[in-house]
Design a protein around this motif. Structure first.
Motif, PDB file in Angstrom:
ATOM      1  N   PRO A  22       0.818  -1.226   0.000  1.00  0.00           N
ATOM      2  CA  PRO A  22       0.000   0.000   0.000  1.00  0.00           C
ATOM      3  C   PRO A  22       0.845   1.267   0.000  1.00  0.00           C
ATOM      4  CG  PRO A  22      -0.881  -1.606   1.558  1.00  0.00           C
ATOM      5  CD  PRO A  22       0.448  -2.136   1.102  1.00  0.00           C
ATOM      6  N   ALA A  23       1.981   1.232   0.717  1.00  0.00           N
ATOM      7  CA  ALA A  23       2.827   2.423   0.778  1.00  0.00           C
ATOM      8  C   ALA A  23       3.371   2.789  -0.594  1.00  0.00           C
ATOM      9  CB  ALA A  23       3.974   2.191   1.766  1.00  0.00           C
ATOM     10  N   ARG A  35       2.064   2.072  -3.511  1.00  0.00           N
ATOM     11  CA  ARG A  35       0.977   2.570  -4.357  1.00  0.00           C
ATOM     12  C   ARG A  35       0.599   3.997  -3.993  1.00  0.00           C
ATOM     13  NH1 ARG A  35      -0.773  -2.741  -3.269  1.00  0.00           N
ATOM     14  NH2 ARG A  35      -2.330  -2.060  -1.746  1.00  0.00           N
ATOM     15  N   THR A  36       0.501   4.262  -2.704  1.00  0.00           N
ATOM     16  CA  THR A  36       0.117   5.608  -2.269  1.00  0.00           C
ATOM     17  C   THR A  36       1.161   6.632  -2.662  1.00  0.00           C
ATOM     18  OG1 THR A  36      -1.150   4.702  -0.408  1.00  0.00           O
ATOM     19  CG2 THR A  36      -0.472   7.008  -0.251  1.00  0.00           C
ATOM     20  N   GLU A  37       2.433   6.308  -2.468  1.00  0.00           N
ATOM     21  CA  GLU A  37       3.494   7.256  -2.824  1.00  0.00           C
ATOM     22  C   GLU A  37       3.436   7.604  -4.307  1.00  0.00           C
ATOM     23  OE1 GLU A  37       8.380   7.754  -2.591  1.00  0.00           O
ATOM     24  OE2 GLU A  37       7.437   5.787  -2.247  1.00  0.00           O
ATOM     25  N   ASP A  76       0.101   9.626  -5.162  1.00  0.00           N
ATOM     26  CA  ASP A  76       0.156  11.001  -4.659  1.00  0.00           C
ATOM     27  C   ASP A  76       1.054  11.866  -5.532  1.00  0.00           C
ATOM     28  OD1 ASP A  76      -1.569  10.393  -2.618  1.00  0.00           O
ATOM     29  OD2 ASP A  76      -0.030  10.308  -1.042  1.00  0.00           O
ATOM     30  N   ASP A 135      -9.178   7.531  -9.583  1.00  0.00           N
ATOM     31  CA  ASP A 135      -9.637   6.890  -8.347  1.00  0.00           C
ATOM     32  C   ASP A 135      -9.638   5.372  -8.466  1.00  0.00           C
ATOM     33  OD1 ASP A 135      -9.949   9.342  -7.193  1.00  0.00           O
ATOM     34  OD2 ASP A 135     -12.150   9.378  -7.312  1.00  0.00           O
ATOM     35  N   ARG A 173      -6.587   4.015  -7.011  1.00  0.00           N
ATOM     36  CA  ARG A 173      -6.520   4.060  -5.543  1.00  0.00           C
ATOM     37  C   ARG A 173      -7.396   2.989  -4.900  1.00  0.00           C
ATOM     38  NH1 ARG A 173      -3.792   8.262  -3.335  1.00  0.00           N
ATOM     39  NH2 ARG A 173      -3.329  10.017  -4.732  1.00  0.00           N
TER      40      ARG A 173
END
Length: 432
Positions: free
Chosen positions: A286-287, A289-291, A294, A323, A326
């Motif tokens: 998840p980290a 993907r989020t980085e 963003d 989206d 995400r």
């Protein structure tokens, strides 16, 4: 089970005609006891219900009864019929019927079983169970056997999960198809050509329930759990059809090995000059993907404002398309590498060279998507990384020679996509 069982043929039944009262005929032919289990061949149920139709072309009758072709070899077709059963020829039967006619399966085999059961109770006061049977072949096994296609008055599955075996091991997956076992047992005394369409199993009164129950539905594996829903040559065609853009995913994690199998299929795609112009970056945490998302969002917002002059509302609408990435539990970033390309001073040839490599990455991604569809995953190939490649390379620490070609969202679909009408090829073909 320790009590002895009896399996008895029901003899003396007449030739069944349309509107025959099967419950009354069976009750007259055999003295039933409380707790008996009746095994009734679907053929006589179909005859009584008027499912005998004139069909010069048996294949047309199969077409009408089938909702999905699973496999085909020559004239033999394995299909899913309107009752949800996967079987040869949709259960259309031309044996023991007059020339030019075929028998179709009962429209509602569970309803047929309930009606026979209720009629017998009305006439005799006996509480029996009724199983409507039909003959099936089985994958990986030669020979035919009877199975249950309709039931009333018993639980068709016996769930052993949570019990322990004789060595104290907990049973995790074991569920016994009781109705199918009974159907096969009854066929031992009914036979295929003896004119004995009904049998009685006696000695399992404890299995007979007061209520009709759920019928055969618990035996029919849900399509999303069916590992073998595809046939032979149909597997590729059906997987291609199953490949749909999915934008809503469940929270179920994606198995990393499934993605690696899909990548292994992807890299079999054709490519120019014997090259391998594909790389696949798997974002499993998840980290990560989020980085990435963003950073991509910030780059998109900046470029849309400063380079394209969009207002905030238009920027928000455009970036909201991301989206889907995400919401996905897994992302794949396919990258194009031009290693092995031929250098051409002529810009037209250089452009054509890049197009050749771009086609190759498209073929590879299609293999990836189709393979994931075959594994039961939904995907969405989103182009957004192509608009901020420098950002993607920086965040993912990729070489400058790797060109991100979108991102693929992967996950279990939150809901099965709606069926879409088949698209013929004729309008896309030009023949010279």
């Amino acid at each position: 089970m320790t009590q002895p069982l009896e399996i008895l043929p029901v003899l003396g039944l007449p030739e069944i005609e349309v509107d025959a009262d099967l419950g009354a005929l069976i009750a007259k032919a055999v003295e039933l006891r409380h707790g008996d289990i009746l095994l009734v061949t679907s053929k006589i149920v179909s005859k009584a219900e008027g499912r005998l139709v004139h069909a010069v072309d048996r294949e047309a009758a199969i077409d009408a009864e089938a909702v999905r072709v699973v496999a085909r070899r020559g004239r033999t077709r394995i299909v899913q019929n309107r009752q949800g059963l996967v079987m040869a020829a949709a259960g259309v039967d031309a044996s023991n019927t007059a020339p030019g006619t075929v028998l179709l399966l009962p429209l509602d085999p569970d309803g047929s079983a309930r009606a026979i059961r209720a009629r017998i109770h009305e006439l005799t006061g006996r509480q029996v169970a009724v199983i409507v049977t039909d003959t099936f072949g089985r994958p990986w096994r030669n020979g035919l056997t009877d199975v249950a296609i309709g039931a009333a008055g018993l639980d068709v599955l016996e769930d052993h999960r949570g019990r322990t075996d004789s060595h104290g091991n907990e049973l995790v997956l074991t569920m016994t198809a009781v109705a199918d076992e009974l159907a096969a047992a009854g066929d031992l005394v009914k036979g295929k050509a003896t004119g004995t369409p009904v049998a009685v199993v006696r000695g399992l009164a404890a299995a007979v329930t007061e209520q009709d129950g759920d019928g055969i539905r618990p035996l029919v594996r849900p399509i999303e759990e069916d590992m073998f829903r595809l046939g032979t040559s149909e597997a590729v065609r059906e997987a291609v059809t199953l490949r749909r853009t999915v934008r809503e995913f469940s929270e179920e994690p994606v198995h990393p090995e499934a993605v690696r199998r899909a990548v292994a299929a992807a890299v079999t795609a054709p490519a120019p000059h014997h090259t391998t112009p594909w790389r696949f970056v798997l974002l499993e945490s998840p980290a990560a993907r989020t980085e990435l998302l963003d950073a991509m969002l910030a780059a998109w917002q900046r470029d849309l404002r400063e380079l394209d002059g969009w207002d905030e509302a238009k920027v928000a609408r455009r970036t909201a398309r991301g989206d889907v990435l995400r919401k996905a539990p897994y992302l794949v970033v396919p990258c194009l590498v031009m290693d092995g390309c031929h250098p051409y001073p002529d810009p037209r040839r250089a452009a054509a060279e890049r197009e050749m490599f771009t086609v190759a990455i498209g073929a590879a991604v299609q293999n990836l998507l189709v393979t994931l569809a075959g594994e039961g995953y939904g995907t969405a190939w989103v182009s957004s990384t192509m608009f901020c490649r420098d950002t993607v390379r920086e965040v993912l620490h990729l070489p400058d020679t790797w060109d991100p070609m979108g991102a693929v969202a992967v996950g279990r679909p939150l809901a099965q996509p709606k069926d879409r009408p088949p698209r013929g090829a004729a309008e896309f073909i030009t023949v010279r």
